[in-house]
Design a protein around this motif. Structure first.
Motif, PDB file in Angstrom:
ATOM      1  N   ALA A 453       0.828  -1.210   0.000  1.00 19.39           N
ATOM      2  CA  ALA A 453       0.000   0.000   0.000  1.00 19.39           C
ATOM      3  C   ALA A 453       0.865   1.264   0.000  1.00 19.39           C
ATOM      4  O   ALA A 453       0.584   2.233  -0.723  1.00 19.39           O
ATOM      5  N   HIS A 454       1.943   1.255   0.802  1.00 21.72           N
ATOM      6  CA  HIS A 454       2.803   2.440   0.880  1.00 21.72           C
ATOM      7  C   HIS A 454       3.540   2.677  -0.433  1.00 21.72           C
ATOM      8  O   HIS A 454       3.589   3.818  -0.926  1.00 21.72           O
ATOM      9  N   LEU A 455       4.117   1.628  -0.998  1.00 20.04           N
ATOM     10  CA  LEU A 455       4.853   1.791  -2.254  1.00 20.04           C
ATOM     11  C   LEU A 455       3.937   2.252  -3.381  1.00 20.04           C
ATOM     12  O   LEU A 455       4.302   3.117  -4.188  1.00 20.04           O
ATOM     13  N   GLU A 456       2.757   1.668  -3.462  1.00 23.01           N
ATOM     14  CA  GLU A 456       1.814   2.100  -4.497  1.00 23.01           C
ATOM     15  C   GLU A 456       1.462   3.579  -4.329  1.00 23.01           C
ATOM     16  O   GLU A 456       1.317   4.308  -5.322  1.00 23.01           O
ATOM     17  N   LYS A 457       1.365   4.029  -3.090  1.00 24.54           N
ATOM     18  CA  LYS A 457       0.987   5.422  -2.821  1.00 24.54           C
ATOM     19  C   LYS A 457       2.104   6.389  -3.181  1.00 24.54           C
ATOM     20  O   LYS A 457       1.897   7.353  -3.922  1.00 24.54           O
ATOM     21  N   ILE A 458       3.321   6.133  -2.653  1.00 26.86           N
ATOM     22  CA  ILE A 458       4.389   7.120  -2.862  1.00 26.86           C
ATOM     23  C   ILE A 458       4.954   7.071  -4.284  1.00 26.86           C
ATOM     24  O   ILE A 458       5.517   8.059  -4.757  1.00 26.86           O
ATOM     25  N   LEU A 459       4.802   5.947  -4.952  1.00 26.10           N
ATOM     26  CA  LEU A 459       5.263   5.845  -6.340  1.00 26.10           C
ATOM     27  C   LEU A 459       4.138   6.108  -7.330  1.00 26.10           C
ATOM     28  O   LEU A 459       4.379   6.210  -8.538  1.00 26.10           O
ATOM     29  N   GLU A 460       2.899   6.189  -6.806  1.00 28.98           N
ATOM     30  CA  GLU A 460       1.698   6.372  -7.646  1.00 28.98           C
ATOM     31  C   GLU A 460       1.676   5.385  -8.792  1.00 28.98           C
ATOM     32  O   GLU A 460       1.533   5.733  -9.960  1.00 28.98           O
ATOM     33  N   ILE A 461       1.829   4.114  -8.426  1.00 25.31           N
ATOM     34  CA  ILE A 461       1.761   3.028  -9.407  1.00 25.31           C
ATOM     35  C   ILE A 461       0.476   2.249  -9.164  1.00 25.31           C
ATOM     36  O   ILE A 461       0.192   1.827  -8.048  1.00 25.31           O
ATOM     37  N   ARG A 462      -0.292   2.062 -10.213  1.00 22.00           N
ATOM     38  CA  ARG A 462      -1.483   1.225 -10.174  1.00 22.00           C
ATOM     39  C   ARG A 462      -1.214   0.016 -11.055  1.00 22.00           C
ATOM     40  O   ARG A 462      -1.285   0.092 -12.272  1.00 22.00           O
ATOM     41  N   PRO A 463      -0.857  -1.122 -10.447  1.00 19.88           N
ATOM     42  CA  PRO A 463      -0.460  -2.279 -11.252  1.00 19.88           C
ATOM     43  C   PRO A 463      -1.581  -2.796 -12.136  1.00 19.88           C
ATOM     44  O   PRO A 463      -2.760  -2.763 -11.761  1.00 19.88           O
ATOM     45  N   ALA A 464      -1.183  -3.271 -13.315  1.00 27.57           N
ATOM     46  CA  ALA A 464      -2.146  -3.842 -14.259  1.00 27.57           C
ATOM     47  C   ALA A 464      -2.340  -5.337 -14.029  1.00 27.57           C
ATOM     48  O   ALA A 464      -3.319  -5.919 -14.485  1.00 27.57           O
ATOM     49  N   LEU A 465      -1.388  -5.969 -13.335  1.00 27.66           N
ATOM     50  CA  LEU A 465      -1.494  -7.387 -13.008  1.00 27.66           C
ATOM     51  C   LEU A 465      -0.595  -7.705 -11.828  1.00 27.66           C
ATOM     52  O   LEU A 465       0.267  -6.898 -11.460  1.00 27.66           O
ATOM     53  N   VAL A 466      -0.811  -8.883 -11.234  1.00 24.71           N
ATOM     54  CA  VAL A 466      -0.031  -9.292 -10.072  1.00 24.71           C
ATOM     55  C   VAL A 466       0.632 -10.630 -10.374  1.00 24.71           C
ATOM     56  O   VAL A 466       0.018 -11.523 -10.960  1.00 24.71           O
ATOM     57  N   ALA A 467       1.901 -10.747  -9.993  1.00 25.29           N
ATOM     58  CA  ALA A 467       2.660 -11.981 -10.183  1.00 25.29           C
ATOM     59  C   ALA A 467       2.942 -12.612  -8.825  1.00 25.29           C
ATOM     60  O   ALA A 467       3.224 -11.910  -7.851  1.00 25.29           O
ATOM     61  N   ASP A 485      -9.947  -7.690  -9.067  1.00 17.67           N
ATOM     62  CA  ASP A 485      -9.855  -7.030 -10.385  1.00 17.67           C
ATOM     63  C   ASP A 485      -8.440  -6.956 -10.950  1.00 17.67           C
ATOM     64  O   ASP A 485      -8.164  -6.102 -11.803  1.00 17.67           O
ATOM     65  N   LEU A 486      -7.532  -7.808 -10.490  1.00 16.01           N
ATOM     66  CA  LEU A 486      -6.193  -7.828 -11.053  1.00 16.01           C
ATOM     67  C   LEU A 486      -5.915  -9.202 -11.656  1.00 16.01           C
ATOM     68  O   LEU A 486      -5.991 -10.216 -10.958  1.00 16.01           O
ATOM     69  N   PRO A 487      -5.596  -9.250 -12.946  1.00 15.69           N
ATOM     70  CA  PRO A 487      -5.193 -10.537 -13.535  1.00 15.69           C
ATOM     71  C   PRO A 487      -3.959 -11.067 -12.816  1.00 15.69           C
ATOM     72  O   PRO A 487      -3.111 -10.300 -12.367  1.00 15.69           O
ATOM     73  N   ARG A 488      -3.858 -12.397 -12.722  1.00 20.77           N
ATOM     74  CA  ARG A 488      -2.750 -13.016 -11.982  1.00 20.77           C
ATOM     75  C   ARG A 488      -1.871 -13.838 -12.912  1.00 20.77           C
ATOM     76  O   ARG A 488      -2.351 -14.464 -13.859  1.00 20.77           O
ATOM     77  N   VAL A 489      -0.590 -13.837 -12.605  1.00 19.79           N
ATOM     78  CA  VAL A 489       0.378 -14.671 -13.315  1.00 19.79           C
ATOM     79  C   VAL A 489       1.151 -15.475 -12.283  1.00 19.79           C
ATOM     80  O   VAL A 489       1.797 -14.893 -11.410  1.00 19.79           O
ATOM     81  N   ALA A 490       1.071 -16.800 -12.363  1.00 20.50           N
ATOM     82  CA  ALA A 490       1.847 -17.670 -11.477  1.00 20.50           C
ATOM     83  C   ALA A 490       3.197 -17.941 -12.133  1.00 20.50           C
ATOM     84  O   ALA A 490       3.260 -18.346 -13.297  1.00 20.50           O
ATOM     85  N   VAL A 491       4.274 -17.711 -11.397  1.00 19.54           N
ATOM     86  CA  VAL A 491       5.621 -17.827 -11.952  1.00 19.54           C
ATOM     87  C   VAL A 491       6.384 -18.918 -11.198  1.00 19.54           C
ATOM     88  O   VAL A 491       6.435 -18.902  -9.961  1.00 19.54           O
ATOM     89  N   GLN A 492       6.973 -19.841 -11.943  1.00 22.68           N
ATOM     90  CA  GLN A 492       7.760 -20.907 -11.315  1.00 22.68           C
ATOM     91  C   GLN A 492       8.958 -20.307 -10.588  1.00 22.68           C
ATOM     92  O   GLN A 492       9.628 -19.406 -11.080  1.00 22.68           O
ATOM     93  N   HIS A 493       9.219 -20.800  -9.414  1.00 22.37           N
ATOM     94  CA  HIS A 493      10.190 -20.238  -8.470  1.00 22.37           C
ATOM     95  C   HIS A 493      11.571 -20.051  -9.090  1.00 22.37           C
ATOM     96  O   HIS A 493      12.167 -18.969  -8.998  1.00 22.37           O
ATOM     97  N   HIS A 494      12.089 -21.059  -9.739  1.00 20.45           N
ATOM     98  CA  HIS A 494      13.468 -20.999 -10.238  1.00 20.45           C
ATOM     99  C   HIS A 494      13.571 -20.205 -11.529  1.00 20.45           C
ATOM    100  O   HIS A 494      14.614 -19.609 -11.815  1.00 20.45           O
ATOM    101  N   HIS A 495      12.485 -20.174 -12.293  1.00 14.16           N
ATOM    102  CA  HIS A 495      12.434 -19.280 -13.451  1.00 14.16           C
ATOM    103  C   HIS A 495      12.530 -17.828 -12.981  1.00 14.16           C
ATOM    104  O   HIS A 495      13.221 -17.001 -13.595  1.00 14.16           O
TER     105      HIS A 495
END
Length: 780
Positions: A453-467, A485-495
């Protein structure tokens, strides 16, 4: 003042980077005066905007010096200038901040500069012994910011109205404290107090300086007491590092049996009395970031043995606040300064919570009334090959941006489970958060939520998706799934590990990724951790891995490395655990041995793993270094320390097999040879060094086999096991002999603290390619 002898021009300049809260506007003001430039400068959400008017050659020199002579805490990422119409404006002014789209970068928290330190100990100065002295070149930044732009009203200093003297400094462009947002003095600023766990003032800082409070705090420490000290990003627990009984008492109260404590020394001269320190390490220690740096111990040292038992290194830092300087100077060789928290909890930073959490540990609390808005633990670095390697990237470095190989959509990445951090991206920049901790309970999950919440506020970033990580049971995964309301991407750990190292080295295309760690959820349902990957950001292929062995008891095998020793012996053909004569099994009952043997024979509660970290655990147990651990990575850390005490070029054998198109690295021959050495009475340090040598040789051999298949010549090394200095150096040397280009981490940790960066880049790449495909489809 310059006299104009040529045609007058006017330029408009946009400067991006860490240029707010670091004295940048007064720097521009003074630079303009030097070159006879008229115009104005202001903060914007994107950074700093200015217009300058003057003779062409003077403008050229002015532009050059913006980058060449920037303030010490500034970090310029871009300077864009254009010629505009002349206005005939006279003089140069600093205008109020403006609104608009935000792309500014916030300065990290910084140490006390030399000017302020000199004033701090000058009896003639009005801030003599004042624990909150600062200027535009130093002091708190990230930890006190509540919103942007970076003005006093958007910091936790808002409640402290400046006195006339401080206001005059703040408004004087020629003053070092011009627009220094935390500016204060004993008359108008924060104050320290000595409190008990109920919040009652045992002693308060009269007149703002609190000299009596400091004397009482020092006296408590000198008598062997435990003091909770409020710092920049949270509370530390402090004791005299040379007092064996005091350190033992802190260990008992904190229930921290063996994990090393960090220590803080007043200066480099004191550090030299107990640790060896290279020129690079001295620069890191003395930099404004003030990280903990791992330094080799001296043989004779005044530091208590319980500070870092069974470890060849001390984690050392220099004072990072005026209060630390006042506590240490002329009082102690060093103080233990360990994070103020309970086991598995994040560092305490709110006053009431700190008193509640640390009530049974600290005797008293050295507190103050300047609120910490954002908690931030200490950064940790070790040096190898003359370069810094982050073990934890946090206070002093966050939230500096990391340049990405390409622009991408804004992504929120939430990391894994251990050593959690989050990452937000904007255009071609990634902003990695401070260290959050291990996400194993609600307290650390709340800390992650607050951080996002803090980083999104001070950087004014509204992410388009979450990984997030592929593992379905991580709290970070659950957090990502619950975001609306955020599309999700699952990422393999070692990748993600591989992509993290590639991204910070600005690599495009494909590379070989050698990813060694303890645990990661694999695509096939097994526990991965000794991986040889080929690919890039979009996709990867598992070209090889270490031979699968069982984890007898699952997570219990991580806590008890002797289980992994038995698992590897079982895999090598040993079937009679009752007859084994190994020191690491001395306290393992016959019944427990039988149970473990049956577990391995039947494959019950014994999931398969390719983990390199568990192999290091097994060898640590076989050499009787560590059969049970009290903190994560302990067995491998102590094995490395043992290996560093020996010198040998000998390597144990290994083999490589091919199965289902993948290369399988088999280290059983190395363990068989190690057991022979054990029976012959070969010194344990020699065996530990031989094992490290064999791992480096095996890694290079696997990369050579993969290059023959794919023609790839670039190798990235990532994962927590590559925090091992001996392994990294040995692997680098062997890969260099084979003419590989090798890339390691420099900007983020190789362990899970850097995982979120890789997740963010992979997700951003996938989203970017999906958008391109959609655009192409629409054009058809």
């Amino acid at each position: 003042m310059f006299v104009s002898n040529g045609p007058v021009e006017r330029i408009r300049v946009e400067v991006e980077g860490i240029v707010q809260g670091v004295g940048f506007r007064p720097f521009i003001y003074r630079l303009a005066a030097r070159y006879g430039i008229s115009g104005w400068v202001r903060n914007t959400p994107a950074g700093v905007l200015l217009e300058g008017e003057g003779e062409r050659s003077h403008l050229s020199a002015f532009l050059r010096d913006i980058s060449a002579q920037a303030p010490p805490l500034a970090a310029i990422s871009s300077v864009h200038s254009e010629t505009i119409s002349v206005t005939g404006e006279g003089g140069f002014s600093i205008l109020p901040s403006s609104g608009g789209e935000n792309s500014a970068q916030i300065s990290p928290d910084c140490d006390v500069c030399e000017d302020c330190l000199r004033e701090l100990f000058d009896p003639r100065d009005r801030r003599y012994l004042y624990p909150f002295i600062n200027c535009t070149n130093c002091g708190p930044r990230y930890s006190i910011i509540t919103a942007i732009p970076y003005d006093r009203r958007f910091t936790t200093m808002e409640r402290f109205a400046m006195c006339a003297d401080c206001r005059a400094e703040y408004e004087d462009p020629a003053n070092r404290r011009f627009h220094a947002q935390p500016n204060a003095c004993p008359v108008c600023g924060p104050r320290i107090a000595l409190l008990d766990s109920s919040g009652r003032e045992v002693m308060q800082g009269g007149g703002g300086r609190g000299h009596d409070v400091l004397l009482a705090a020092v006296n408590l420490l000198q008598r062997g007491g435990v003091l909770a000290v409020k710092g920049i990003g949270g509370y530390h627990l402090a004791v005299d590092a040379c007092n064996e009984e005091a350190v033992a008492n802190l260990r008992r109260r904190k229930q921290r049996d063996e994990k090393p404590f960090a220590i803080m020394a007043p200066d480099l001269a004191r550090i030299d009395s107990f640790a060896r320190c290279s020129e690079t390490e001295q620069r890191l220690l003395g930099g404004p970031e003030r990280p903990i740096v791992l330094l080799p111990k001296r043989e004779a040292t005044p530091i208590a043995s319980l500070v870092a038992p069974d470890n060849g290194y001390f984690g050392v830092m220099l004072p990072s606040t005026p209060l630390h300087h006042l506590l240490l100077r002329n009082n102690f060789i060093a103080l233990v300064m360990t994070s103020g928290n309970q086991s598995d909890e994040p560092i305490a930073y709110r006053d009431s919570e700190a008193r509640e959490q640390l009530a049974g540990i600290a005797d008293l609390f050295l507190a103050h009334d300047r609120e910490i808005h954002v908690r931030s633990d200490d950064s940790i670095i070790r040096v190898f090959h003359g370069s810094p390697l982050f073990l934890r990237r946090s206070r002093g470095y966050v939230p500096r941006g990391i340049r990405l190989p390409a622009e991408q959509p804004s992504v929120l990445a939430v990391g894994g489970e251990l050593k959690a951090t989050v990452c937000l991206t904007r255009n071609d920049r990634a902003f990695l958060s401070q260290h959050i901790g291990d996400l194993k309970n609600s307290a650390t999950l709340r800390s992650l939520e607050e951080c996002v919440a803090h980083l999104e506020k001070i950087l004014e970033i509204r992410p388009a998706l979450v990984a997030h990580d592929l593992h379905p049971d991580y709290l970070s995964t659950a957090y990502a799934v619950d975001l609306p309301d955020l599309p999700r991407v699952a990422v393999q750990h070692h990748h993600a590990h591989m992509a993290s190292c590639m991204a910070e080295n600005s690599l495009e295309g494909e590379a070989i990724g050698v990813i060694f760690d303890g645990t990661g959820y694999g695509l096939d349902g097994t526990v991965w951790g000794g991986e040889f990957l080929v690919g890039g950001y979009r996709e990867f292929r598992r070209q090889g891995h270490m031979r699968l062995v069982a984890l007898p008891g699952g997570d219990a095998a991580v806590r008890e490395p002797y289980r992994m020793a038995l698992s590897y012996l079982f895999d090598a053909g040993e079937r009679d655990f009752a007859a084994l004569q190994l020191s690491c099994l001395g306290d393992v009952s016959a019944q427990e041995r039988h149970l473990l043997q049956r577990m391995l024979e039947r494959g019950i509660n014994a999931p398969l793993t390719s983990s390199c970290g568990r192999l290091f655990d097994a060898v640590s147990a076989l050499l009787d270094v560590r059969s049970r651990i009290t903190y994560e990575g302990q067995a491998a850390i102590e094995l490395e320390a043992l290996a560093e005490s020996a010198v040998t070029d000998r390597e144990y054998p290994f083999s490589v097999e091919e199965f289902a198109g993948r290369l399988i690295l088999d280290m059983r021959p190395a363990l068989v040879e190690l057991l022979k050495d054990l029976a012959l009475g070969v010194p344990r340090a020699i065996m530990a060094r031989c094992f490290h040598n064999s791992m480096a040789a095996a890694t290079a051999g696997m990369c050579e086999r993969i290059r023959c298949r794919n023609g790839l010549n670039r190798v990235v090394l990532s994962g927590g096991v590559f925090q091992n200095k001996l392994l990294v150096e040995g692997t680098l040397n062997r890969l260099a002999e084979l003419d590989f280009q090798v890339f390691t981490h420099r900007l983020v940790p190789p362990g899970d603290g850097g995982l979120a960066l890789g997740q963010a880049v992979i997700a951003g790449c996938m989203r970017r390619e999906a958008e391109r495909s959609t655009e192409l489809e629409m054009l058809r």
